[in-house]
Design a protein around this motif. Structure first.
Motif, PDB file in Angstrom:
ATOM      1  N   MET B   1     112.786  65.711  46.980  1.00  0.00           N
ATOM      2  CA  MET B   1     111.988  65.914  48.183  1.00  0.00           C
ATOM      3  C   MET B   1     111.693  64.577  48.841  1.00  0.00           C
ATOM      4  N   ASN B   2     111.633  64.590  50.151  1.00  0.00           N
ATOM      5  CA  ASN B   2     111.336  63.370  50.882  1.00  0.00           C
ATOM      6  C   ASN B   2     109.827  63.144  50.895  1.00  0.00           C
ATOM      7  N   ARG B   4     108.158  60.848  52.492  1.00  0.00           N
ATOM      8  CA  ARG B   4     107.593  60.239  53.696  1.00  0.00           C
ATOM      9  C   ARG B   4     106.768  61.248  54.490  1.00  0.00           C
ATOM     10  N   GLN B   5     105.859  60.702  55.296  1.00  0.00           N
ATOM     11  CA  GLN B   5     104.987  61.560  56.103  1.00  0.00           C
ATOM     12  C   GLN B   5     105.570  61.713  57.506  1.00  0.00           C
ATOM     13  N   LEU B   6     105.332  62.873  58.081  1.00  0.00           N
ATOM     14  CA  LEU B   6     105.737  63.099  59.478  1.00  0.00           C
ATOM     15  C   LEU B   6     104.735  62.432  60.402  1.00  0.00           C
ATOM     16  N   GLU B  11     105.360  66.473  63.769  1.00  0.00           N
ATOM     17  CA  GLU B  11     104.736  67.619  63.098  1.00  0.00           C
ATOM     18  C   GLU B  11     104.394  68.723  64.104  1.00  0.00           C
ATOM     19  N   ILE B  14     107.576  70.471  65.099  1.00  0.00           N
ATOM     20  CA  ILE B  14     108.057  71.372  64.043  1.00  0.00           C
ATOM     21  C   ILE B  14     107.197  72.639  63.990  1.00  0.00           C
ATOM     22  N   ASP B  15     105.903  72.490  64.188  1.00  0.00           N
ATOM     23  CA  ASP B  15     105.035  73.680  64.234  1.00  0.00           C
ATOM     24  C   ASP B  15     105.483  74.628  65.355  1.00  0.00           C
ATOM     25  N   LEU B  17     108.545  74.797  66.611  1.00  0.00           N
ATOM     26  CA  LEU B  17     109.841  75.383  66.224  1.00  0.00           C
ATOM     27  C   LEU B  17     109.642  76.577  65.296  1.00  0.00           C
ATOM     28  N   VAL B  18     108.748  76.407  64.325  1.00  0.00           N
ATOM     29  CA  VAL B  18     108.486  77.489  63.367  1.00  0.00           C
ATOM     30  C   VAL B  18     107.939  78.706  64.123  1.00  0.00           C
ATOM     31  N   ASP B  21     110.645  80.290  66.638  1.00  0.00           N
ATOM     32  CA  ASP B  21     111.821  80.883  65.985  1.00  0.00           C
ATOM     33  C   ASP B  21     111.443  81.879  64.895  1.00  0.00           C
ATOM     34  N   SER B  22     110.194  82.326  64.912  1.00  0.00           N
ATOM     35  CA  SER B  22     109.744  83.246  63.856  1.00  0.00           C
ATOM     36  C   SER B  22     110.311  84.646  64.040  1.00  0.00           C
ATOM     37  N   GLY B  23     110.764  84.923  65.269  1.00  0.00           N
ATOM     38  CA  GLY B  23     111.214  86.278  65.566  1.00  0.00           C
ATOM     39  C   GLY B  23     110.077  87.130  66.077  1.00  0.00           C
TER      40      GLY B  23
END
Lengths: 172, 35
Positions: B1-2, B4-6, B11, B14-15, B17-18, B21-23
């Motif tokens: 696992m990486n 490093r912090q976002l 972040e 990415i929130d 995107l989630v 793209d959840s549908g």
């Protein structure tokens, strides 16, 4: 690119030995020759090789990494060929498409490396199979919140891995 | 696992995107993203 005297000396002294070692691992002189070259190319990017006390041990470590990458690529390619074989006969990708897909699979594999198995599975179900979070939760047998957490973990992991890959490219 | 912090901007992206793209993203979600 001209090789430093040290790399040239290492090549002259150990090329034949390394080729023989790789040939024993692979059982194929041609692939062994390719990977021997790849190993020496990697050596060009290494620092402080003039200080090597055990050059063969160092070369073997580099060659093992090259070998693992080669096996991993071969496994991925075989999986892709198996998936292709399941497609209708009319589906035959061009050589260019084939190369693009292979490269994409290798990139994805590299980005997802180190991610927990379930998060990787959830991510691929969402991205490749276009399943909704609800469908994934049902298929995997976890809650919706867990799927969302796994998706965030996977995307964060890919983002950070792509940053690492970018900085590695810059250092070359 | 990486480990490093976002950074906060990555972040937040990415929130989004989630969520998108959840549908299950609604018109209101997409409108909020567009703003």
């Amino acid at each position: 690119m001209s090789a430093s005297p040290t790399v040239t000396a290492l090549y002259l002294d150990h090329h034949r030995w390394l080729h023989a070692w790789l040939r024993r691992k692979l059982g194929c002189p041609h692939q062994a020759a390719d990977l021997t070259q790849d190993t020496f190319v990697r050596l060009l990017g290494c620092r402080d090789i003039g200080l090597l006390h055990e050059p063969r041990a160092y070369l073997m470590t580099l060659a093992q990494r090259v070998l693992f990458s080669f096996w991993r690529r071969r496994d991925l390619e075989n999986a892709w060929l198996e998936a292709l074989a399941q497609q209708p006969e009319s589906y035959a990708p061009s050589a260019e498409d084939y190369a693009l897909v292979r490269e994409a699979i290798e990139t994805l594999d590299r980005l997802l490396d180190g991610l927990p198995r379930r998060a990787r599975q959830v991510f691929l179900m969402n991205r490749l199979e276009e399943m909704t979070h609800g469908e994934i939760a049902q298929a995997v047998g976890v809650s919706l919140a867990t799927v969302e957490r796994d998706m965030k973990l996977a995307l964060s992991h890919c983002w950070l891995a792509s940053l690492d890959a970018g900085s590695t490219e810059l250092r070359r | 696992m990486n480990a490093r912090q976002l950074d906060p901007i990555a972040e937040a992206a990415i929130d989004w995107l989630v969520r998108l793209d959840s549908g299950n993203a609604s018109v209101a979600d997409r409108a909020a993203f567009a703003r």
